[in-house]
Design a protein around this motif. Structure first.
Motif, mmCIF file in Angstrom:
data_model
loop_
_atom_site.group_PDB
_atom_site.id
_atom_site.type_symbol
_atom_site.label_atom_id
_atom_site.label_comp_id
_atom_site.label_asym_id
_atom_site.label_seq_id
_atom_site.Cartn_x
_atom_site.Cartn_y
_atom_site.Cartn_z
ATOM 1 N N CYS A 54 -1.698 -1.841 -3.897
ATOM 2 C CA CYS A 54 -3.409 -1.522 -3.476
ATOM 3 C C CYS A 54 -3.779 -0.474 -3.105
ATOM 4 O O CYS A 54 -3.039 0.062 -2.106
ATOM 5 C CB CYS A 54 -3.053 -3.031 -2.608
ATOM 6 S SG CYS A 54 -5.102 -3.172 -1.919
ATOM 7 N N ARG A 55 -4.641 0.398 -3.238
ATOM 8 C CA ARG A 55 -4.822 1.927 -2.872
ATOM 9 C C ARG A 55 -6.056 1.193 -1.282
ATOM 10 O O ARG A 55 -6.993 1.933 -2.124
ATOM 11 C CB ARG A 55 -5.387 2.465 -3.572
ATOM 12 C CG ARG A 55 -4.468 2.874 -5.003
ATOM 13 C CD ARG A 55 -4.579 3.593 -5.699
ATOM 14 N NE ARG A 55 -5.059 4.510 -5.574
ATOM 15 C CZ ARG A 55 -3.901 5.887 -5.469
ATOM 16 N NH1 ARG A 55 -2.609 5.143 -5.895
ATOM 17 N NH2 ARG A 55 -3.973 6.479 -5.375
ATOM 18 N N TYR A 56 -5.637 0.440 -0.629
ATOM 19 C CA TYR A 56 -7.183 0.575 0.396
ATOM 20 C C TYR A 56 -5.938 0.365 1.698
ATOM 21 O O TYR A 56 -5.500 -0.794 1.824
ATOM 22 C CB TYR A 56 -8.183 -0.845 0.048
ATOM 23 C CG TYR A 56 -8.727 -0.465 -0.935
ATOM 24 C CD1 TYR A 56 -9.728 -0.880 -0.811
ATOM 25 C CD2 TYR A 56 -7.997 -2.439 -1.987
ATOM 26 C CE1 TYR A 56 -10.583 -0.739 -2.172
ATOM 27 C CE2 TYR A 56 -9.072 -1.841 -3.201
ATOM 28 C CZ TYR A 56 -10.671 -1.578 -3.109
ATOM 29 O OH TYR A 56 -11.116 -1.291 -4.898
ATOM 30 N N PRO A 57 -6.264 1.323 2.164
ATOM 31 C CA PRO A 57 -5.691 1.486 2.997
ATOM 32 C C PRO A 57 -5.759 0.716 4.179
ATOM 33 O O PRO A 57 -4.818 0.088 5.978
ATOM 34 C CB PRO A 57 -5.486 3.374 3.826
ATOM 35 C CG PRO A 57 -6.717 3.584 3.027
ATOM 36 C CD PRO A 57 -6.544 2.564 2.280
ATOM 37 N N VAL A 84 0.754 -1.135 -0.351
ATOM 38 C CA VAL A 84 0.214 0.309 0.382
ATOM 39 C C VAL A 84 0.809 1.181 0.042
ATOM 40 O O VAL A 84 1.533 0.928 1.195
ATOM 41 C CB VAL A 84 -0.743 0.311 1.027
ATOM 42 C CG1 VAL A 84 -1.805 1.424 0.990
ATOM 43 C CG2 VAL A 84 -1.559 -1.051 1.052
ATOM 44 N N PRO A 85 0.696 2.232 -0.907
ATOM 45 C CA PRO A 85 1.462 3.109 -0.992
ATOM 46 C C PRO A 85 1.834 4.399 0.158
ATOM 47 O O PRO A 85 -0.230 4.086 0.580
ATOM 48 C CB PRO A 85 0.817 4.584 -2.309
ATOM 49 C CG PRO A 85 0.752 3.202 -3.026
ATOM 50 C CD PRO A 85 -0.320 2.222 -2.185
ATOM 51 N N ARG A 86 2.131 4.666 1.347
ATOM 52 C CA ARG A 86 2.731 5.560 1.887
ATOM 53 C C ARG A 86 1.562 6.837 1.667
ATOM 54 O O ARG A 86 0.676 6.965 2.910
ATOM 55 C CB ARG A 86 3.933 6.194 2.251
ATOM 56 C CG ARG A 86 4.442 6.756 3.090
ATOM 57 C CD ARG A 86 5.115 7.221 3.948
ATOM 58 N NE ARG A 86 5.488 7.715 5.268
ATOM 59 C CZ ARG A 86 7.070 7.948 5.299
ATOM 60 N NH1 ARG A 86 8.182 7.199 4.423
ATOM 61 N NH2 ARG A 86 7.035 8.799 6.385
ATOM 62 N N GLU A 87 1.278 7.529 0.998
ATOM 63 C CA GLU A 87 0.697 8.332 0.706
ATOM 64 C C GLU A 87 -0.645 8.390 1.066
ATOM 65 O O GLU A 87 -1.507 8.744 1.829
ATOM 66 C CB GLU A 87 1.074 9.056 -0.251
ATOM 67 C CG GLU A 87 0.234 8.802 -2.034
ATOM 68 C CD GLU A 87 1.462 7.822 -2.377
ATOM 69 O OE1 GLU A 87 1.431 7.633 -3.228
ATOM 70 O OE2 GLU A 87 2.340 7.858 -1.578
ATOM 71 N N ILE A 88 -1.035 7.054 0.324
ATOM 72 C CA ILE A 88 -3.109 6.533 0.976
ATOM 73 C C ILE A 88 -2.644 6.104 2.169
ATOM 74 O O ILE A 88 -4.258 6.635 2.865
ATOM 75 C CB ILE A 88 -3.018 4.982 0.019
ATOM 76 C CG1 ILE A 88 -2.810 5.243 -1.780
ATOM 77 C CG2 ILE A 88 -4.060 4.727 0.263
ATOM 78 C CD1 ILE A 88 -3.803 6.321 -1.851
ATOM 79 N N VAL A 89 -1.894 5.463 3.252
ATOM 80 C CA VAL A 89 -2.005 4.977 4.471
ATOM 81 C C VAL A 89 -1.926 6.624 4.836
ATOM 82 O O VAL A 89 -3.066 6.663 5.982
ATOM 83 C CB VAL A 89 -0.877 3.926 4.593
ATOM 84 C CG1 VAL A 89 -1.212 4.439 6.240
ATOM 85 C CG2 VAL A 89 -1.366 2.821 3.767
ATOM 86 N N GLU A 90 -1.734 7.566 4.950
ATOM 87 C CA GLU A 90 -1.365 8.431 6.020
ATOM 88 C C GLU A 90 -2.154 10.124 5.496
ATOM 89 O O GLU A 90 -2.839 10.754 5.844
ATOM 90 C CB GLU A 90 -0.175 9.364 5.658
ATOM 91 C CG GLU A 90 1.019 8.359 5.949
ATOM 92 C CD GLU A 90 2.809 8.829 6.548
ATOM 93 O OE1 GLU A 90 2.318 10.014 5.916
ATOM 94 O OE2 GLU A 90 4.071 8.267 6.886
#
Length: 262
Positions: A222-225, A126-132
């Motif tokens: 995956c873009r689901y944080p 998961v990309p960091r920016e999506i999570v944060e």
């Protein structure tokens, strides 16, 4: 539809023991329900799951809905995985019990990203920016790949037939998952140097992991944080509790003071 396995055997003997008197992490409560219950609900409501199996201690049976299959836990995560795979009918969706933010939509989305499901193992990043962006302040272990900064997710699509032959290496990689540098040393000096230079690609890491395990593995961006936010320390529990609409007071470790925020 496929079967799902929830790994719920971890003892609460780490940082979270200061937040809850529950003997097992899966039984720590957020509001009226145990952490594992949120995961089970998301799986059942996704419309993608035929059967849900939960591997863990006997105490879990007291909170599991009647339709859930209970599997007694062993000593290690990989042995628990083997037990679940032995009961699976075809491909198996595996998740840990400590991702209570999991949603039906994220389950559906991950499985869709797995495409034709021809590989033996699909693992999400998961990309960091999506999570944060969705969960500001969350503390995660991140790895710098050529494609960007990512964190690993806690949900996997597995071919049960390949599990036995890669258990030993798999357990070692699981043990190293929180230490990116130690993990890179295990998989090779070249990859370590490329990781340090932030020049390692996801496809290179995917290829080496497949070689180590003797399987066909695929990394899924995956873009689901929700699948990348697990609960393994007090700050995680606080963040997740608030995200679910509850407040947590860690001062009282014998009485989980978690109540609905107004």
């Amino acid at each position: 539809m496929i079967d799902a396995l929830v790994l719920a055997g971890s003892l609460n003997n780490g940082p979270l023991c200061h937040c809850s008197a529950a003997k097992y992490e899966a039984l720590i409560k957020i509001g009226p329900e145990a952490i594992v219950s949120y995961v089970i609900k998301a799986l059942l409501q996704s419309g993608e799951i035929r059967r849900v199996m939960v591997v863990g201690p006997p105490e879990l049976q007291e909170i599991l809905p009647p339709r859930i299959i209970y599997v007694p836990s062993a000593q290690t995560v990989m042995e628990n995985l083997r037990r679940g795979c032995g009961l699976a009918k075809g491909q198996l969706l595996v998740t840990t019990a400590d991702i209570p933010l999991l949603t039906p939509e994220s389950v559906q989305g991950f499985l869709k990203l797995c495409g034709d499901r021809s590989a033996d193992l699909y693992f999400p990043v998961v990309p960091r920016e999506i999570v944060e962006q969705k969960y500001p302040g969350v503390k995660r272990t991140y790895i710098h790949f050529k494609e960007g900064i990512v964190t690993g997710g806690n949900i996997f699509l597995v071919n049960p037939r390949v599990v036995d032959r890669c258990l030993t290496v798999g357990q070692e990689l699981v043990d190293l998952r929180k230490s990116p540098l130690a993990l890179a040393r295990r998989v090779g000096l070249k990859l370590l140097l490329k990781l340090l230079c932030r020049a390692l690609s996801l496809r290179e890491a995917e290829a080496r992991a497949s070689q180590l395990l003797g399987i066909a593995g695929r990394a899924v961006i995956c873009r689901y944080p929700e699948i990348g936010v697990d609960v393994d320390k007090p700050s995680d529990l606080k963040l997740v509790s608030q995200a679910l609409g509850y407040h947590f007071s860690p001062e009282d470790t014998n009485a989980e003071v978690i109540y609905r925020l107004n």
